[in-house]
Design a protein around this motif. Structure first.
Motif, short mmCIF file in Angstrom:
data_model
loop_
_atom_site.label_atom_id
_atom_site.label_comp_id
_atom_site.label_asym_id
_atom_site.label_seq_id
_atom_site.Cartn_x
_atom_site.Cartn_y
_atom_site.Cartn_z
N MET A 1 0.85 -1.19 0.00
CA MET A 1 0.00 0.00 0.00
C MET A 1 0.89 1.24 0.00
SD MET A 1 -3.21 -0.85 2.49
CE MET A 1 -2.27 -1.37 3.92
N THR A 2 0.50 2.21 -0.75
CA THR A 2 1.28 3.45 -0.77
C THR A 2 0.36 4.62 -0.46
OG1 THR A 2 0.82 4.00 -3.06
CG2 THR A 2 2.69 2.54 -2.64
N HIS A 5 -2.77 6.26 -3.07
CA HIS A 5 -4.22 6.07 -3.12
C HIS A 5 -4.98 7.25 -2.52
CE1 HIS A 5 -3.64 1.94 -4.28
NE2 HIS A 5 -2.85 1.76 -3.26
N ASN A 6 -4.28 7.99 -1.62
CA ASN A 6 -5.01 8.97 -0.84
C ASN A 6 -4.92 10.38 -1.39
OD1 ASN A 6 -5.35 6.92 1.17
ND2 ASN A 6 -3.18 7.17 1.49
N SER A 9 -7.55 13.21 -0.67
CA SER A 9 -8.26 13.25 0.62
C SER A 9 -7.87 14.53 1.35
CB SER A 9 -7.90 12.06 1.51
OG SER A 9 -8.56 10.92 1.09
N ARG A 203 -1.83 5.38 7.74
CA ARG A 203 -2.16 4.74 6.46
C ARG A 203 -3.51 4.02 6.57
NH1 ARG A 203 2.89 2.26 5.75
NH2 ARG A 203 3.79 4.00 4.62
N TYR A 204 -3.69 3.31 7.67
CA TYR A 204 -4.95 2.59 7.92
C TYR A 204 -6.12 3.57 7.97
CZ TYR A 204 -8.37 -0.30 10.46
OH TYR A 204 -9.50 -0.98 10.84
N LEU A 206 -6.32 6.55 6.54
CA LEU A 206 -6.58 7.10 5.20
C LEU A 206 -7.21 6.06 4.28
CD1 LEU A 206 -3.26 9.11 4.65
CD2 LEU A 206 -5.53 10.07 5.10
N GLU A 207 -6.74 4.82 4.38
CA GLU A 207 -7.15 3.83 3.37
C GLU A 207 -8.33 2.96 3.80
OE1 GLU A 207 -3.57 1.77 2.28
OE2 GLU A 207 -2.71 3.57 1.38
N HIS A 208 -8.56 2.82 5.10
CA HIS A 208 -9.63 1.90 5.53
C HIS A 208 -10.71 2.55 6.38
CE1 HIS A 208 -7.58 -1.57 3.89
NE2 HIS A 208 -6.45 -1.06 4.38
N ARG A 211 -11.86 5.73 3.61
CA ARG A 211 -12.50 5.14 2.42
C ARG A 211 -12.74 3.67 2.57
NH1 ARG A 211 -9.38 7.91 -2.34
NH2 ARG A 211 -9.71 9.87 -1.32
#
Ligand code: GLN
Length: 211
Positions: A1-2, A5-6, A9, A203-204, A206-208, A211
């Motif tokens: 994961m990078t 993706h965010n 945001s 990261r978690y 932002l990504e989970h 979103r």
């Protein structure tokens, strides 16, 4: 994961008190756009909000004095994703077991926290936490006058615990205590990933969570 993706945001960082700059640095490095939040108007259009570490009683006082507290409470109720670290966890807690006279929180997260549960500044400690939901590797966690979760409601997911025996505090709770929790769009840790260089919780978030 990078962080890629965010990109796009827009994440607010509560900026009336606390280690704001550290969160801004991590979120920016992960590709988010970041806005300091000091007023109700600053909440408009945010995809998420971070409440930093610091001193929860001061955050409470300033946010009520400056009138942003009701707007943050409303945004949480409307489903804004929020990540609170340390004092930020206390601000998200529905209940504080040992508030400083009259201290209030924003609430939203169905937990009761004990402030300074691991003791004072000199009892600060670092540890590697297993948090399978968040990272395949142990998460480097720093505890500084950290709160512990004494009670977690049925909808609260406990992501990590530490043995309460880590604490030098004679008033410490018994057994293992939750130090990372999630309830829907609300995420909270007793520790400070923003100061360790371990960005897995950001990261978690932002990504989970966002979103
Ligand atoms: N490092 C921290 O954020 C400490 C939190 C502090 N003990 C409080 O009550 O707000």
């Amino acid at each position: 994961m990078t962080g890629g993706h965010n990109t796009g945001s827009l994440v607010g960082v509560f900026a009336l008190q606390g280690d704001v700059a550290e969160h801004v640095r991590v979120l920016t490095a992960l590709g988010a756009r970041v806005r300091p939040v000091r007023s109700a108007a600053d909440l408009a259009g945010l995809d998420g909000l971070v409440i930093p570490g610091g001193e929860s009683s001061v955050m409470d006082k300033l946010s009520r004095l400056l009138g942003v507290a009701p707007a943050i409470r409303q945004a949480i109720g409307e489903g804004l994703p929020v990540y609170g670290t340390c004092a930020g966890m206390i601000m998200l807690a529905e209940s504080i077991a040992n508030p400083i006279a009259g201290q209030q929180s924003f609430g939203g997260l169905d937990i009761t926290v004990q402030r300074n549960a691991f003791g004072g500044q000199v009892e600060s400690f670092e540890t590697a936490l297993e948090v399978p939901e968040v990272s395949g590797d142990p998460v480097h966690a720093v505890f500084i006058r950290a709160p512990a979760v004494l009670r977690a409601g049925p909808d609260v997911q406990v992501l990590a615990t530490v043995p309460a025996s880590r604490s030098g505090n004679p008033e410490r709770p018994a057994g293992d205590v939750p130090v990372a929790v999630r309830q829907g769009r609300l995420l909270a840790t007793s520790f400070h990933p923003e100061v360790t260089g371990d960005w897995s919780f950001h990261r978690y978030f932002l990504e989970h969570v966002i979103r």
